[in-house]
Motif scaffolding. Sequence first.
Motif, PDB file in Angstrom:
ATOM      1  N   GLY A 110       2.843  10.649  -9.696  1.00  0.00           N
ATOM      2  CA  GLY A 110       2.065  10.912 -10.901  1.00  0.00           C
ATOM      3  C   GLY A 110       1.748   9.690 -11.735  1.00  0.00           C
ATOM      4  N   LEU A 111       2.007   8.489 -11.201  1.00  0.00           N
ATOM      5  CA  LEU A 111       1.710   7.258 -11.936  1.00  0.00           C
ATOM      6  C   LEU A 111       0.331   6.721 -11.552  1.00  0.00           C
ATOM      7  CD1 LEU A 111       5.088   5.327 -11.789  1.00  0.00           C
ATOM      8  CD2 LEU A 111       3.880   5.979 -13.863  1.00  0.00           C
ATOM      9  N   THR A 112      -0.428   6.295 -12.536  1.00  0.00           N
ATOM     10  CA  THR A 112      -1.704   5.643 -12.291  1.00  0.00           C
ATOM     11  C   THR A 112      -1.456   4.147 -12.183  1.00  0.00           C
ATOM     12  OG1 THR A 112      -2.867   7.332 -13.564  1.00  0.00           O
ATOM     13  CG2 THR A 112      -4.033   5.257 -13.178  1.00  0.00           C
ATOM     14  N   VAL A 113      -1.671   3.589 -11.009  1.00  0.00           N
ATOM     15  CA  VAL A 113      -1.381   2.176 -10.760  1.00  0.00           C
ATOM     16  C   VAL A 113      -2.495   1.553  -9.927  1.00  0.00           C
ATOM     17  CG1 VAL A 113       1.133   2.303 -10.928  1.00  0.00           C
ATOM     18  CG2 VAL A 113       0.023   2.846  -8.759  1.00  0.00           C
ATOM     19  N   THR A 114      -2.626   0.240 -10.046  1.00  0.00           N
ATOM     20  CA  THR A 114      -3.536  -0.528  -9.209  1.00  0.00           C
ATOM     21  C   THR A 114      -2.727  -1.597  -8.474  1.00  0.00           C
ATOM     22  OG1 THR A 114      -4.013  -2.236 -10.854  1.00  0.00           O
ATOM     23  CG2 THR A 114      -5.338  -0.227 -10.958  1.00  0.00           C
ATOM     24  N   LEU A 145       2.237   1.748  -3.500  1.00  0.00           N
ATOM     25  CA  LEU A 145       1.210   2.287  -4.380  1.00  0.00           C
ATOM     26  C   LEU A 145       1.015   3.788  -4.145  1.00  0.00           C
ATOM     27  CD1 LEU A 145      -1.432  -0.577  -4.147  1.00  0.00           C
ATOM     28  CD2 LEU A 145      -0.171   0.087  -6.190  1.00  0.00           C
ATOM     29  N   GLN A 146       0.979   4.188  -2.898  1.00  0.00           N
ATOM     30  CA  GLN A 146       0.802   5.609  -2.573  1.00  0.00           C
ATOM     31  C   GLN A 146       1.982   6.439  -3.075  1.00  0.00           C
ATOM     32  OE1 GLN A 146       0.238   5.356   1.662  1.00  0.00           O
ATOM     33  NE2 GLN A 146      -1.932   4.899   1.503  1.00  0.00           N
ATOM     34  N   LEU A 185       3.939   5.721  -5.678  1.00  0.00           N
ATOM     35  CA  LEU A 185       3.852   5.820  -7.132  1.00  0.00           C
ATOM     36  C   LEU A 185       2.791   6.823  -7.556  1.00  0.00           C
ATOM     37  CD1 LEU A 185       4.175   2.056  -8.129  1.00  0.00           C
ATOM     38  CD2 LEU A 185       5.891   3.850  -8.399  1.00  0.00           C
ATOM     39  N   GLU A 186       1.666   6.811  -6.874  1.00  0.00           N
ATOM     40  CA  GLU A 186       0.603   7.763  -7.189  1.00  0.00           C
ATOM     41  C   GLU A 186       1.045   9.196  -6.916  1.00  0.00           C
ATOM     42  OE1 GLU A 186      -2.616   6.258  -4.887  1.00  0.00           O
ATOM     43  OE2 GLU A 186      -3.037   4.617  -6.294  1.00  0.00           O
ATOM     44  N   ALA A 187       1.827   9.397  -5.851  1.00  0.00           N
ATOM     45  CA  ALA A 187       2.336  10.735  -5.528  1.00  0.00           C
ATOM     46  C   ALA A 187       3.305  11.243  -6.602  1.00  0.00           C
ATOM     47  CB  ALA A 187       3.025  10.717  -4.166  1.00  0.00           C
ATOM     48  N   GLN A 207       0.824  -1.206   0.000  1.00  0.00           N
ATOM     49  CA  GLN A 207       0.000   0.000   0.000  1.00  0.00           C
ATOM     50  C   GLN A 207       0.859   1.257   0.000  1.00  0.00           C
ATOM     51  OE1 GLN A 207      -3.253   0.142  -0.494  1.00  0.00           O
ATOM     52  NE2 GLN A 207      -3.084   2.375  -0.498  1.00  0.00           N
TER      53      GLN A 207
END
Length: 256
Positions: A59-63, A52-53, A55-57, A49
Amino acid sequence: MTRGVLLDLAGVIYDGETAIPGGVDAVARLRQAGLAVRFVSNTTRSSKQTVLQHLEALGLTVTKADVFTPAHAAREWLLRNGRAPYLLVHPGLEPDFFELPVRDKRAVVVGDAGEAFTYTVLNDAFRELNAGAELLALATNRAFRDADGALSLDAGPFVTALEYASLKRATVLGKPSPTFFLSALASMNCPPDQAIMVGDDAEADIAGALRAGISSALLVRTGKYQQGDERRFDPRPTATFADLAAAADWIIARRD
């Protein structure tokens, strides 16, 4: 023909909290070219988790399905084999092992525990192994690029010490285990001979991927890369590039 790309994270997409220039854009370009992308990381200091956070910070869109970590593989192994974990890991990784069933049989799970690698905890782990526990290595990396820019000991040397003391061979769950690479490829229905791996670790990322049957493995001169790494391990990289942006150019130009 190339259908899928596996990307390491630390040292390829980011260094610490900072994105490596051109890396995020390179991921977008690979996706725009119609290539499936998965992230395969040997990180053993952060929960999935948290990764993921991060990577999102950046600017990447990930699941969750896009990211493969050794801790997730270890959790699946423990459930499948009916073992409870004796954790020798960094506190930041412990959430990935919450709420596992209580079992009589145990497995020592070794990651990069950092400052927790003391004689006492290593000896306790040895005693668990001597009493019948299995040995699981989240990764066997020799070193990683630390926050101060220098290399620091990773989990591999401590796994080797426990193997030597206990006369047991560790089950390796992260890179360079072929199973780790192949499960990421299976998630995007991509055969190994139509995939490319990009990483900064010539041993775990590059040689490991090529031994798993992946068609090409590209080494980047960022992260933990040191001069001469491209000649240090066999099999050697298919090619070596300055960074992920340059590697992505090569992949896109040859995708057909």
